[in-house]
Design a protein around this motif. Structure first.
Motif, PDB file in Angstrom:
ATOM      1  N   GLY A  30      -5.342  50.187  -1.553  1.00  0.00           N
ATOM      2  CA  GLY A  30      -4.863  49.224  -0.567  1.00  0.00           C
ATOM      3  C   GLY A  30      -3.395  49.416  -0.240  1.00  0.00           C
ATOM      4  O   GLY A  30      -2.990  49.378   0.934  1.00  0.00           O
ATOM      5  N   LEU A  31      -2.576  49.654  -1.269  1.00  0.00           N
ATOM      6  CA  LEU A  31      -1.151  49.859  -1.050  1.00  0.00           C
ATOM      7  C   LEU A  31      -0.884  51.167  -0.322  1.00  0.00           C
ATOM      8  O   LEU A  31      -0.043  51.236   0.584  1.00  0.00           O
ATOM      9  CB  LEU A  31      -0.412  49.851  -2.392  1.00  0.00           C
ATOM     10  N   ARG A  48      -1.673  50.841   3.316  1.00  0.00           N
ATOM     11  CA  ARG A  48      -0.621  50.119   4.042  1.00  0.00           C
ATOM     12  C   ARG A  48       0.551  51.040   4.375  1.00  0.00           C
ATOM     13  O   ARG A  48       1.113  50.961   5.475  1.00  0.00           O
ATOM     14  CB  ARG A  48      -0.118  48.936   3.193  1.00  0.00           C
ATOM     15  N   VAL A  93      -0.046  51.977   8.212  1.00  0.00           N
ATOM     16  CA  VAL A  93       0.708  50.911   8.879  1.00  0.00           C
ATOM     17  C   VAL A  93       2.195  51.258   8.934  1.00  0.00           C
ATOM     18  O   VAL A  93       2.790  51.345  10.015  1.00  0.00           O
ATOM     19  CB  VAL A  93       0.494  49.551   8.173  1.00  0.00           C
ATOM     20  N   ALA A  94       2.801  51.473   7.764  1.00  0.00           N
ATOM     21  CA  ALA A  94       4.258  51.701   7.727  1.00  0.00           C
ATOM     22  C   ALA A  94       4.642  53.012   8.396  1.00  0.00           C
ATOM     23  O   ALA A  94       5.631  53.061   9.150  1.00  0.00           O
ATOM     24  CB  ALA A  94       4.749  51.681   6.278  1.00  0.00           C
ATOM     25  N   THR A 125       1.840  55.014  -5.684  1.00  0.00           N
ATOM     26  CA  THR A 125       1.864  54.868  -4.223  1.00  0.00           C
ATOM     27  C   THR A 125       2.691  55.967  -3.571  1.00  0.00           C
ATOM     28  O   THR A 125       2.265  56.587  -2.589  1.00  0.00           O
ATOM     29  CB  THR A 125       2.433  53.491  -3.847  1.00  0.00           C
ATOM     30  N   GLU A 166       1.377  59.017  -1.119  1.00  0.00           N
ATOM     31  CA  GLU A 166       1.982  59.063   0.213  1.00  0.00           C
ATOM     32  C   GLU A 166       2.613  60.418   0.486  1.00  0.00           C
ATOM     33  O   GLU A 166       2.410  61.015   1.552  1.00  0.00           O
ATOM     34  CB  GLU A 166       3.041  57.968   0.356  1.00  0.00           C
ATOM     35  N   ALA A 213       4.738  46.236   6.243  1.00  0.00           N
ATOM     36  CA  ALA A 213       3.387  46.681   5.900  1.00  0.00           C
ATOM     37  C   ALA A 213       2.862  45.993   4.646  1.00  0.00           C
ATOM     38  O   ALA A 213       1.652  45.761   4.513  1.00  0.00           O
ATOM     39  CB  ALA A 213       3.369  48.201   5.708  1.00  0.00           C
ATOM     40  N   PHE A 214       3.755  45.632   3.714  1.00  0.00           N
ATOM     41  CA  PHE A 214       3.332  45.003   2.467  1.00  0.00           C
ATOM     42  C   PHE A 214       3.276  43.485   2.570  1.00  0.00           C
ATOM     43  O   PHE A 214       3.055  42.814   1.558  1.00  0.00           O
ATOM     44  CB  PHE A 214       4.277  45.402   1.332  1.00  0.00           C
ATOM     45  N   THR A 215       3.484  42.948   3.754  1.00  0.00           N
ATOM     46  CA  THR A 215       3.383  41.502   3.941  1.00  0.00           C
ATOM     47  C   THR A 215       1.973  41.038   3.608  1.00  0.00           C
ATOM     48  O   THR A 215       0.990  41.572   4.106  1.00  0.00           O
ATOM     49  CB  THR A 215       3.716  41.120   5.393  1.00  0.00           C
ATOM     50  N   SER A 229       0.664  41.284   0.637  1.00  0.00           N
ATOM     51  CA  SER A 229       0.208  41.954  -0.582  1.00  0.00           C
ATOM     52  C   SER A 229       0.827  41.273  -1.804  1.00  0.00           C
ATOM     53  O   SER A 229       1.744  40.464  -1.693  1.00  0.00           O
ATOM     54  CB  SER A 229       0.581  43.432  -0.561  1.00  0.00           C
ATOM     55  N   ARG A 256       8.637  46.628  -3.383  1.00  0.00           N
ATOM     56  CA  ARG A 256       8.633  46.969  -1.945  1.00  0.00           C
ATOM     57  C   ARG A 256       9.932  47.678  -1.572  1.00  0.00           C
ATOM     58  O   ARG A 256       9.929  48.649  -0.812  1.00  0.00           O
ATOM     59  CB  ARG A 256       8.480  45.704  -1.095  1.00  0.00           C
TER      60      ARG A 256
END
Length: 423
Positions: free
Chosen positions: A87-88, A91, A95-96, A151, A155, A340-342, A344, A351
């Protein structure tokens, strides 16, 4: 050209012989090779343009990118495709990263209004993907939580593979090979290439992973021959895909994913059936030669950055470039990551770490060199080269040289957080 190759080889030998000592002084391979390139560039200024803007350098950059994409896809140390925290990771990547590319392109439009929007998209694709070559000590710091390290690891492994199709689309649209195309024409060119690449990458990666597993189980392959076979995998994939008019970069990335997935699948099946052999972890050993060659290629790219830095600063660096690179290395990544982590459960401190730890390295160098070589000579190509050099050098200073102070700050931060718990 021979003098440049000799100087690069000499610098690599010196760095290799003194690696442990230099690491203690916080002088990693990127910084050492950049400094060597700068020195050579100052003493051989006439060879700079000849060494950078050539067809051989372009082809070398293409092969290096194909190898890096394959290695990134195979080096993600987690059992699932998206790691231990899917999930992270989703994001950050879905998203980010798109938000960062959009913000970087918008900032480029404000600072470089004369550049076409396709070139601005190219600049964003060059500067946004992260790579931990300049900051390995930071990302491996035990002060970072497993969640942050996991993460960032996934990434950095996948972001360049995801950005590559967009980069190639923007490159065609911006005038690659002196052809002006509309967005629909460029999209029509990229999509068939990408579809062929997906098919070629899956087929070659899965087939090679299956054959390697069979060879290991049958005892047909030696340790050395297995390492050579894995080393040839990205080269085989890239050249075979290009031969059928496909995107060799995307194919190399997909091949790495398929190769590792098939290996893990077969290994898990043997464990379930009670037939797990002592060599069931052979892939990690098979990758050693490829990882060593990748390290050599990476050092070569850092050396090229040092040479390019001399040319860049001879041409002059505008305040717009400095402001753009400073923003890309900080807020252009930090703000989208926070957004993006809003929602979570990741704490605000973590973050901040994920957003702040975004060094730029080999991917930015290779993308920048490809854009510089493929675009027609002029303002657009020169601007991309300048931004590439300044962005990478800024990252070396911020994330490489600044690694030790950051680690000390992180240790104090952790001490301040854990102290109340101790009571």
């Amino acid at each position: 050209m021979n003098s440049l190759l000799l100087a690069a080889a000499f610098a690599m030998v010196v760095r290799s012989l003194a690696a442990n000592r230099l690491d203690r002084w916080n002088l990693g391979a990127p910084l050492v090779m950049v400094l060597a390139g700068v020195v050579v560039g100052l003493f051989e200024p006439s060879a700079i343009a000849e060494g950078l803007n050539t067809e051989s350098v372009q082809h070398a950059a293409e092969i290096i990118l194909a190898v890096l994409l394959f290695v990134d896809a195979t080096e993600v140390r987690a059992g699932r495709l998206w790691g231990a925290y899917p999930g992270l990771v989703a994001r950050v990547l879905l998203v980010a990263m798109p938000m960062s590319i959009a913000v970087a392109a918008l900032l480029g439009w404000l600072l470089f209004p004369a550049l076409p929007w396709a070139v601005l998209l190219l600049v964003a694709c060059v500067t946004v993907p992260i790579d931990f070559a300049p900051a390995e000590r930071v990302v491996r710091d035990p002060g970072l939580s497993v969640r942050v390290r996991g993460t960032l690891n996934v990434e950095s492994g996948y972001n360049d593979g995801i950005v590559t199709p967009l980069f190639l689309f923007a490159l065609i649209l911006a005038g690659d090979d002196s052809q002006d195309r509309t967005p629909l024409e460029a999209l029509g060119t990229v999509l068939p290439f990408a579809l062929k690449a997906l098919l070629a990458g899956v087929v070659i990666g899965a087939l090679l992973g299956w054959l390697m597993d069979l060879a290991h189980q049958a005892g047909w392959v030696s340790d050395q021959s297995a390492r050579v076979a894995v080393l040839l995998a990205p080269l085989l994939t890239y050249t075979a895909t290009v031969a059928i008019d496909g995107n060799g970069f995307v194919a190399s990335f997909v091949c790495g994913i398929a190769f590792r997935y098939v290996h893990r699948l077969l290994k898990a099946r043997r464990v379930r059936t009670g037939r797990a052999e002592a060599r069931s972890d052979a892939l990690n050993t098979d990758l050693h030669l490829l990882e060593d060659v990748t390290g050599l290629l990476t050092m070569t790219m850092w050396f090229v950055v040092g040479i390019a830095a001399v040319l860049t600063f001879y041409l002059g660096v505008s305040w717009q470039v400095l402001l753009f690179c400073a923003a890309v290395l900080t807020v252009v990544r930090l703000v989208p990551v926070f957004l993006a982590f809003t929602g979570s459960r990741m704490p605000r401190r973590e973050r901040l770490l994920v957003g702040a730890l975004g060094p730029r390295g080999t991917t930015t160098i290779v993308f920048g060199l490809l854009a510089f070589n493929r675009l027609p000579e002029g303002n657009a190509a020169d601007t991309i080269l300048t931004i590439t050099v300044v962005c990478v050098l800024g990252s070396v200073a911020l994330h490489g040289v600044g690694a030790t102070p950051f680690q000390r700050l992180l240790a104090k931060w952790n001490a301040g957080i854990t102290k109340p718990d101790a009571r």
